[in-house]
Enzyme design. Structure first.
Site, PDB file in Angstrom:
ATOM      1  N   ASP A 227       0.873  -1.168   0.000  1.00 39.43           N
ATOM      2  CA  ASP A 227       0.000   0.000   0.000  1.00 39.43           C
ATOM      3  C   ASP A 227       0.918   1.228   0.000  1.00 39.43           C
ATOM      4  OD1 ASP A 227      -2.122   1.716   0.007  1.00 39.43           O
ATOM      5  OD2 ASP A 227      -3.152   0.776   1.693  1.00 39.43           O
ATOM      6  N   TRP A 228       0.351   2.361  -0.365  1.00 40.47           N
ATOM      7  CA  TRP A 228       1.154   3.565  -0.610  1.00 40.47           C
ATOM      8  C   TRP A 228       1.859   4.048   0.680  1.00 40.47           C
ATOM      9  CZ3 TRP A 228      -0.528   1.292  -4.468  1.00 40.47           C
ATOM     10  CH2 TRP A 228      -0.465   1.789  -5.751  1.00 40.47           C
TER      11      TRP A 228
END
Ligand code: BGC
Length: 727
Positions: A227-228
């Site tokens: 995930d970012w």
């Protein structure tokens, strides 16, 4: 004609620097993709563009079809519709020139307050896994990489980047993993890891769950993306099995489009995050990117080059799977905002609408009824919640427009209250905590007058939910409960339309005639809800989540369960998530027992009336399921309708094992014309009977009851499957 090189051939020709370039994000020169992996021109490897998801395609400054929220799709209990939905999402992704969609969201709905529940499907693993897998298959069918997310146990936004979910093995296997397993089986090219940890290990570093289960046990051969800003130490993540790190750039580089030179910055504004959202955001400064460190880690022997090669092969394989390594004209093409996608968005919004109650046949409305359309937000379509899923449509219809174009009687409009502002993670990040004051003051009296003058009042209420923040309460924001109560007291007939991300409390439910849960319906809001209210469409939705008083959920009243204490959230309820909790008694799940749902899982009325006949459970001739349940559904009314047939398995009691009273095993949504019958088959595989024990999945010998009916609390027929002889 030259042969297209295989991913393995390509890796052999790549330099170390080129390999590393293929396993982390960079700035998209077009500024459109959410995640961008530059290709290697020298070897004709094109760039890979990843885009959010899951309510539609989110390219900044551009429009696309704003589909209903996934929770509305799940409410249809229609896996064929989910497949179509995925295909539509995939075509929109291709139409926007993107290659991977950061969807579907398949986290189990554990915490009713979770700000992202609207992005997910259900509290039930079978519903979530079945619908999620069909969405994946649809996305991939459009030559787009599907990215089921967030692996795994991402059940809350509060402290989502740091919290560790302490789940036992059994709950993990039975409840939280199945949606990912089935998404992989359905052909997902990629899987996104969650920010949170599980049992003390950050998911991007979770070797056991990433390499052991996902890649090992399930044979996943695509790539796993973080995930970012979800990683910490690069080498640890790569060695644990993470293949791609995102976004690979500093926040300001993403924002202003400059190439990233390594993150020397002071954090791009993350230093002083507004308090409202600070508990829900990852900190980019603690994220060690692959760009800066991976090549050296390989040179130093901290990450074996064979691991890096595998990372690259996985990326290339997923790209190849959607035609990116072939000639462009061999790929499926797509388009955004087509008439077919608009129609599909409308269909899902209508079909996912759940009719919770309908006293005295209050619905459908007569065509020529005079209707008061009431509510603070009736002039706008509820497109979704805030955050990375925000999608901007080309067209949308508000509730008022939907009623005005459908009604033959008079339509009056009253807002009653100032607008309920949606919340957006992006606004909060920008420091816009306070939303504009609505110039329109409250006028509940005006709404009451309008309700009193009409044949029916249709009152729209809504919540506000966003990524990065949980809902504080399950009460409707502002004075909306009061608005409903007062209009209901004045109206001849009151219909309440609830536009929410997930469950809310409905304290006035006994004083109104009908309640529709219409979720976040997307761009077709007005048309869809009018079609249901006037009976053009049957409300085919059933609850994919239990509606109950806030204090009755298993995560209520104990901070250790939610939102966690000292960085850990304890899943003391184990497998007793959702209706499993409400069905259980105190002996089985500590704390459960007196908790009664307001409306149970699977509940929802049709305008038609159905009878269930001739049920049987038999060995299936096909090899894809061991057994099948068959039942005949008769529509004994004079209206065409849609029934959602649900099969639950009630396992035998086994000493020392607490099993849920019943578990959903399968379902089917079927249209049955007035006066007709349809025979419905539901496949029951071994998973429908099994539990996860110390030595893995097993079916206990004994008698299993298969309940077939309309909801988890409304079995219409029951058949026993005798498995006493099994070892
Ligand atoms: C979200 C993901 C999303 C990503 C890219 C993250 O904050 O958790 O769901 O895909 O951002 O926007």
């Amino acid at each position: 004609m030259t042969e297209t090189p295989t991913p393995a051939d390509l890796v052999a020709d790549l330099t170390l620097t080129e390999k590393v370039r293929l396993v982390h994000g960079a700035v998209d020169p077009e500024g459109r993709a959410t995640g961008y992996v530059p290709g290697v021109e020298r070897l004709n490897i094109p760039p890979l563009r990843l885009v959010d998801g899951p309510l539609g395609v989110r390219v900044p400054g551009e429009s696309a079809t704003a589909f209903p929220a996934p929770v509305a799709l799940a409410a249809t209990f229609d896996s064929a519709l989910a497949r179509e939905h995925g295909a539509a999402l995939g075509r929109e992704t291709r139409g926007a020139g993107q290659d991977a969609l950061l969807a579907p969201g398949v986290n189990l709905i554990r915490v009713p307050h979770n700000g992202r529940n609207f992005e997910y499907l259900s509290e039930d693993p079978v519903l979530s896994a079945t619908m999620g897998a069909r969405v994946v298959a649809g996305i991939q069918s459009a030559d787009v990489i599907a990215t089921p997310k967030h692996y795994v146990a991402n059940s809350q936004e509060t402290h989502r980047a740091s919290v560790s979910a302490e789940i036992g093995e059994r709950a993990l296997r039975e409840c939280y993993l199945p949606s990912f397993r089935d998404a992989v089986e359905a052909g997902a090219g990629s899987v996104m890891t969650a920010y949170n940890g599980v049992d003390g290990v950050r998911m991007s570093d979770h070797r056991e769950l990433v390499t052991g289960v996902l890649k090992g046990k399930w044979g996943f051969d695509g790539f796993i993306v973080s995930d970012w800003y979800g990683t910490e130490a690069a080498a640890a993540a790569a060695n644990a099995g993470l293949d791609v790190e995102m976004p690979g750039t500093s926040p300001e580089a993403l924002h202003d489009g400059t190439e990233d030179e390594g993150d020397e910055s002071d954090g791009g504004g993350f230093d002083d995050l507004p308090e409202s959202i600070a508990r829900g955001m990852p900190d980019p400064r603690t994220c060690e990117g692959f760009a800066e460190t991976l090549a050296n880690a390989v040179r130093d022997g901290d990450v074996p080059e064979s691991r890096l090669n595998d990372m690259v092969v996985r990326v290339l394989r997923a790209m190849d799977g959607v035609g990116l390594l072939r000639d462009a004209d061999e790929r499926a093409d797509g388009a955004v905002d087509t008439p077919a996608h608009r129609e599909h968005a409308r269909e899902v919004a209508a079909r996912g609408t759940v009719l919770l109650k309908n006293d005295g046949g209050a619905l459908p409305l007569d065509d020529d009824a005079d209707v008061a359309v009431i509510g603070p937000n009736v002039d706008e379509a509820v497109l979704g919640g805030g955050g990375s899923s925000e999608t901007t449509p080309v067209v949308s219809t508000a509730p008022v427009e939907g009623f005005e174009s459908r009604a033959a009687g008079d339509v009056t409009v009253a807002h009653g209250l100032p607008r309920v502002e949606g919340v957006s993670m992006f606004d909060l990040l920008a420091g816009d905590e306070e939303t504009d004051e609505d110039a329109r003051g409250p006028d509940v009296d005006g709404a009451v007058d309008a309700a009193g003058d009409a044949d029916a009042a249709v009152v729209f209420v809504r919540d506000a939910a966003t990524e990065a923040m949980d809902r504080e309460s399950l009460r409707l924001p502002g004075r909306q409960d009061e608005l409903v109560e007062r209009t209901a007291a004045a109206a001849a007939r009151t219909v309440v339309v609830v536009n929410t991300s997930a469950p809310v409390e409905l304290p006035w439910r006994d004083t109104v005639d009908a309640v529709l849960v219409n979720w976040y319906p997307g761009q077709a809001h007005g048309d869809a809800v009018a079609s249901v209210c006037y009976g053009d469409a049957d409300p085919g939705g059933r609850l994919p989540v239990t509606f109950a008083p806030e204090a009755a959920y298993p995560t209520a009243g104990d901070e250790r369960r939610y939102p966690g204490v000292d960085g850990a959230v304890r899943h003391d309820e184990g497998v007793f998530v959702g209706y499993r909790w409400f069905d259980a008694d105190d002996d089985r799940a500590a704390g459960a027992g007196d908790a009664e749902p307001t409306y149970p899982f699977g509940h929802g009325h049709s305008y038609a009336t159905f009878e269930y006949r001739d049920a049987s459970v038999e060995a299936a001739p096909a090899a894809d399921a061991e057994r099948r349940a068959t039942v005949t559904v008769a529509n004994v009314s004079d209206r065409d309708g849609r029934e959602v047939v649900q099969a639950y398995v009630r396992p035998p009691a086994v000493d020392g094992v607490d099993r849920p009273v019943r578990e959903l095993a399968g379902f089917a949504s079927v249209a049955v014309p007035a006066g007709e019958v349809r025979t419905v088959e539901i496949a029951l595989d071994e998973r429908a009977f099994a539990r996860y024990g110390e030595s893995g999945w097993r079916v206990d010998p004994g008698e299993y009851a298969v309940e077939i009916g309309r909801s988890s609390r409304d079995a219409r027929v029951e058949r026993v499957v005798d498995r006493r002889d099994e070892a």
